[in-house]
Design a protein around this motif. Structure first.
Motif, PDB file in Angstrom:
ATOM      1  N   ASN A   1      -0.175   1.568  -3.621  1.00  0.00           N
ATOM      2  CA  ASN A   1      -0.499   2.029  -2.265  1.00  0.00           C
ATOM      3  C   ASN A   1      -1.843   1.460  -1.787  1.00  0.00           C
ATOM      4  O   ASN A   1      -2.755   2.194  -1.417  1.00  0.00           O
TER       5      ASN A   1
ATOM      6  N   THR B   1       2.646  -2.042  -6.396  1.00  0.00           N
ATOM      7  CA  THR B   1       3.645  -1.274  -5.645  1.00  0.00           C
ATOM      8  C   THR B   1       3.047  -0.615  -4.405  1.00  0.00           C
ATOM      9  O   THR B   1       1.896  -0.184  -4.414  1.00  0.00           O
ATOM     10  N   GLY B   2       3.866  -0.583  -3.354  1.00  0.00           N
ATOM     11  CA  GLY B   2       3.516   0.194  -2.175  1.00  0.00           C
ATOM     12  C   GLY B   2       2.397  -0.362  -1.322  1.00  0.00           C
ATOM     13  O   GLY B   2       1.733   0.382  -0.605  1.00  0.00           O
TER      14      GLY B   2
ATOM     15  N   LYS C   1       8.254  -2.465  -3.408  1.00  0.00           N
ATOM     16  CA  LYS C   1       7.973  -1.697  -2.183  1.00  0.00           C
ATOM     17  C   LYS C   1       6.773  -2.239  -1.417  1.00  0.00           C
ATOM     18  O   LYS C   1       5.969  -1.490  -0.865  1.00  0.00           O
TER      19      LYS C   1
END
Length: 522
Positions: A432, A457-458, A483
């Motif tokens: 994130n 990820t993210g 993602k």
């Protein structure tokens, strides 16, 4: 049973009645004069010594300006600074003592101080008053007779407060101003509380705010620091005692160097340290800097809820092999240490456009060949950057600088990724991460050189134009890239080079990318 209880109660009652109240001594009783001109070193020391002989208590500085050289705290003594009381450091360098000498990370002999406590217990420095070291004036006087280069002579100047091998220390409410060197240094001390302290200390070199050096069971909260050098700095200048079990919260930090820093000197471990809810602003050489370069193990560190505004290079994480020794005759050179199990979460940073690296980058993470930084997690990180990187910049070679002083500029003049650049890492998790750019940057958002077991990820990656790649992996084994939300266009999403293998991608949004994976791996 009733008789026994009554006996204990009576004994406690007798102890309470007979206990002497704490001694309270006003320094004027010993001849101190608060005119800002009279040197009160002897009078203040007599007040402290007499209070100690009577079993301890408070030595009170009433309103006034109390000029002094070195004074030494004793067991059971709290210095109480009343409102409008100011302890003023002498500008005569010969009025100071060095009770516990050592050598700092630059190889300079240091340790002189205005207030010093060595091997004592149950001490405090409290109140609404202030301690002012007159650092710039002291330097001005010093250089009239000390003709050495500034890089050598600065160590002779006194710290403002030094706490050495003490237990049960409270520093609360006091204002510390304009030290001639480090502002406050806590060495190998235990049960330390630093609360609601305000520091404004700049004007000469090496004006660190708070230095925690091999201390344990420390709580630092709600302090406001404006410093010429590192604001909150954790050191281990000796291999004999770790920085351990430390909780920091609610800090407001401004620095001409680093705001939160570990490891300029790093011989003993840094472990079980949590830092939370801090505001960092107008800081010129790094917001969060986690370093171990002299053999220390840096592990189990958690940093959360940090807001940075106008900070050059928000993060530097460095495992190196400088391997210096700071207390000659008491320590020997150590092998390269470790850096592992670090979590940094919930950070929002506005990175300064005028940075040490040009164009600027957000996060640098680097070990040295044969020594991986292990199990570092960065999560919920939001960074705004100036941008401006070129395709040529994206191929910049970064020096290993294995044995060099650990600073951002050591790896300059720029690094080839604008968001996160990592090298010699294992088990790195980047989750994130949101990046913002004020202008186009053709460098990758993320580069890893020599890595194993990565999780990416993210991420939210901003719109860029004509970038060769969004991510570049060089000699990376096992990378999970999931993602990712990528705006803009690029030739390749992931460029894999060298001996890279085991790259897995899923659920990534890359509408402007021509090719998801290009591998030049051997």
């Amino acid at each position: 049973m009733k008789k026994i209880v009554f006996g204990i109660g009576l004994l406690l009652s007798i102890v309470w009645v007979n206990a002497a109240p704490p001694v309270i001594i006003d320094i004027t009783r010993y001849g101190a004069v608060g005119d800002g001109k009279t040197l009160n070193t002897t009078a203040i020391q007599k007040a402290i010594d007499d209070c100690h002989r009577q079993g301890g208590g408070k030595v009170v500085f009433p309103a006034g300006i109390w000029l002094s050289g070195t004074v030494v705290l004793k067991d059971q003594i709290t210095l109480q600074f009343n409102k409008d009381a100011r302890l003023l450091g002498s500008t005569n360098i010969n009025d100071y003592q060095n009770v516990d000498p050592f050598t700092d990370g630059l190889g300079i002999d240091v340790g002189w101080a205005l207030l010093v406590a060595v091997d004592v217990k149950n001490i405090g420095i409290e109140g609404e008053g202030a301690i002012d070291g007159q650092g710039a004036k002291l330097k001005e006087e010093q250089i009239k007779s000390d003709t050495r280069p500034e890089s050598e002579r600065w160590g002779r100047r006194p710290f403002l407060v030094r706490i050495v091998r003490c237990e049960n220390v409270t520093v609360k409410g006091i204002t510390l101003n304009y030290a001639a060197a480090w502002t406050s240094h806590y060495f190998q001390s235990k049960q330390v509380l630093i609360e609601n302290v305000k520091i404004v200390s700049h004007g000469v070199a090496h004006n660190d705010g708070i230095d925690i050096d091999g201390c344990q069971d420390v709580h630092i909260k709600n302090c406001d620091i404006i410093s010429g050098d590192d604001a909150l700095c954790f050191k281990t200048t000796s291999s004999m005692m770790a920085c351990r079990n430390i909780v920091v919260s609610g800090m407001r930090l401004k620095s001409n160097q680093g705001a939160i820093k570990m490891g300029t000197e790093s011989m003993a471990p840094f472990e079980n340290i949590t830092i939370s809810d801090c505001y960092i602003y107008d800081t010129k050489n790094g917001g969060i800097k986690l370093l171990t370069v002299d053999g220390a193990h840096l592990r189990n560190v958690q940093i959360t809820n940090i807001n940075m505004v106008n900070v050059r290079t928000p993060m530097l994480i460095r495992l190196g092999s400088r391997l210096s020794v700071f207390r000659k005759g008491k320590d020997t050179q150590q092998p390269t240490g470790t850096l592992e199990n670090v979590t940094i979460k919930n950070v929002k940073a506005q990175a300064a456009a005028d940075a040490q690296l040009k164009p600027p980058s957000g996060i640098l993470i680097t070990g040295v060949p044969g020594h991986y930084i292990t199990n570092v997690t960065l999560e919920n990180i939001d960074i705004n950057l100036a941008g401006g990187g070129t395709a040529e910049n994206s191929r910049q070679q970064v020096p290993e600088a294995v044995d060099k002083y650990p600073e951002v500029k050591t790896f300059g003049p720029l690094v080839p990724a604008y968001g996160v650049w990592a090298r010699h890492v294992k088990g790195l998790k980047l989750a994130n991460i949101t990046l913002h750019l004020d202008s186009n940057d053709r460098r990758p958002a993320f580069i890893c050189e020599d890595g194993k077991d990565l999780t990416i990820t993210g991420w939210k990656i901003p719109e860029t134009v004509d970038a060769p790649s969004v991510i570049r992996l060089e000699n990376v084994e096992n990378a999970h890239i999931n993602k990712m939300d990528v705006k803009g266009n690029a030739t390749v999403f992931v460029q894999a080079e060298g001996n890279s293998k085991g790259i897995l991608m899923k659920k990534n949004k890359t509408p402007g990318i021509k090719k998801l994976l290009e591998s030049n791996a051997h």
